[in-house]
Design an enzyme around this catalytic site. Sequence first.
Site, PDB file in Angstrom:
ATOM      1  N   ASP A  60       0.823  -1.213   0.000  1.00 54.16           N
ATOM      2  CA  ASP A  60       0.000   0.000   0.000  1.00 54.16           C
ATOM      3  C   ASP A  60       0.857   1.263   0.000  1.00 54.16           C
ATOM      4  O   ASP A  60       2.072   1.211   0.210  1.00 54.16           O
ATOM      5  CB  ASP A  60      -0.957   0.010   1.216  1.00 54.16           C
ATOM      6  N   ASN A  62      -7.520  -3.590  14.241  1.00 58.27           N
ATOM      7  CA  ASN A  62      -8.910  -3.944  13.910  1.00 58.27           C
ATOM      8  C   ASN A  62      -9.001  -5.141  12.954  1.00 58.27           C
ATOM      9  O   ASN A  62     -10.056  -5.390  12.379  1.00 58.27           O
ATOM     10  CB  ASN A  62      -9.642  -2.728  13.317  1.00 58.27           C
ATOM     11  N   HIS A  80      -7.261  -5.437  10.129  1.00 58.51           N
ATOM     12  CA  HIS A  80      -7.015  -5.157   8.702  1.00 58.51           C
ATOM     13  C   HIS A  80      -5.720  -5.816   8.229  1.00 58.51           C
ATOM     14  O   HIS A  80      -4.807  -6.070   9.019  1.00 58.51           O
ATOM     15  CB  HIS A  80      -7.049  -3.644   8.395  1.00 58.51           C
ATOM     16  N   GLU A 104      -9.787  -2.517   5.232  1.00 58.38           N
ATOM     17  CA  GLU A 104     -10.419  -2.301   6.534  1.00 58.38           C
ATOM     18  C   GLU A 104     -11.604  -3.258   6.706  1.00 58.38           C
ATOM     19  O   GLU A 104     -12.079  -3.855   5.730  1.00 58.38           O
ATOM     20  CB  GLU A 104     -10.895  -0.846   6.622  1.00 58.38           C
TER      21      GLU A 104
HETATM   22  C1  F6R Z   1       1.437  -1.731   6.137  1.00 59.73           C
HETATM   23  C2  F6R Z   1       0.145  -2.321   6.233  1.00 59.73           C
HETATM   24  C3  F6R Z   1      -0.636  -2.410   7.499  1.00 59.73           C
HETATM   25  C4  F6R Z   1       0.185  -2.821   8.710  1.00 59.73           C
HETATM   26  C5  F6R Z   1      -0.696  -2.891   9.962  1.00 59.73           C
HETATM   27  C6  F6R Z   1       0.113  -3.185  11.209  1.00 59.73           C
HETATM   28  O1  F6R Z   1       1.942  -1.829   4.827  1.00 59.73           O
HETATM   29  O2  F6R Z   1      -0.315  -2.722   5.243  1.00 59.73           O
HETATM   30  O3  F6R Z   1      -1.680  -3.340   7.320  1.00 59.73           O
HETATM   31  O4  F6R Z   1       0.763  -4.072   8.482  1.00 59.73           O
HETATM   32  O5  F6R Z   1      -1.361  -1.670  10.132  1.00 59.73           O
HETATM   33  O6  F6R Z   1       0.984  -2.122  11.440  1.00 59.73           O
HETATM   34  P1  F6R Z   1       2.118  -2.185  12.549  1.00 59.73           P
HETATM   35  O7  F6R Z   1       3.059  -3.259  12.131  1.00 59.73           O
HETATM   36  O8  F6R Z   1       2.743  -0.824  12.542  1.00 59.73           O
HETATM   37  O9  F6R Z   1       1.435  -2.507  13.837  1.00 59.73           O
END
Ligand code: F6R
Length: 239
Positions: free
Chosen positions: A67, A135, A137, A142
């Site tokens: 992303d 959450n 995701h 989401e």
């Molecule tokens: C990042 C991404 C997100 C993260 C998720 C966890 O490219 O796609 O889905 O993997 O938000 O983030 P952290 O590792 O910072 O807790």
Amino acid sequence: MEIKIFDTYNDVSIEAANIFISTIKNIKFPVVGLATGSTPEGLYKILSDSYKKGIVSFKNVKSFNLDEYIGLSKNHPQSYRSFMNENLFKNIDISLENTFFPDVYDENLSSCCHNYSSLLKANKRDIQILGLGVNGHIAFNEPGTSFDSLTHVVNLTEETIISNSRFFESLEETPTKAITMGIHEILDSSLIILLVSSKNKSAALKKILDQQICIDCPATALLSHPNFIILCDKEAYPY
Ligand code: F6R
């Protein structure tokens, strides 16, 4: 699904690096899917060190990131491109031309999504690294996102914006939109490694482990994948 539980975050990162390196070493032109965020930082550090020690080369690797934020300047230190340059790409011998992100700077966002989808279709991943949102995701898919989704523009949820705001000066500066790989495309990888660390991920991890596939927890889509491994630390493990 397989789950491996480790004492520490560092142990999770070591196992992830071992799997990553052994996967790409066995393939002539490996294609990898990469995530940003705090969780894979340990993995990227070990991969960088392993390259420096001559254990692995990334010369033939193509990478596709999950992303990218919409609305940040190209060189913004918090863009995901900058994150990957800083944490991995500048430390290894990957060719930057072989590192792909959704082109959020394209004025036409729907053609950007379409182009990224086409690239993903032509480049099935050999390994996909994922982190887990509080959450549930995965990437920026989401809760409520269709499991058939392809690359698309997302309005980030309030919870995700607040969580991401730790990387910005203020909540107001935190991006509210992004382009993300879709769930259908995330699943198009021979192997999926989900990294989970710390207590605040326990509830989302529990939903996966309880095996109730539900669009309210996008990560449960991974349960349908035949080669899905969760690496988590004790703190994140909910039982
Ligand atoms: C990042 C991404 C997100 C993260 C998720 C966890 O490219 O796609 O889905 O993997 O938000 O983030 P952290 O590792 O910072 O807790």
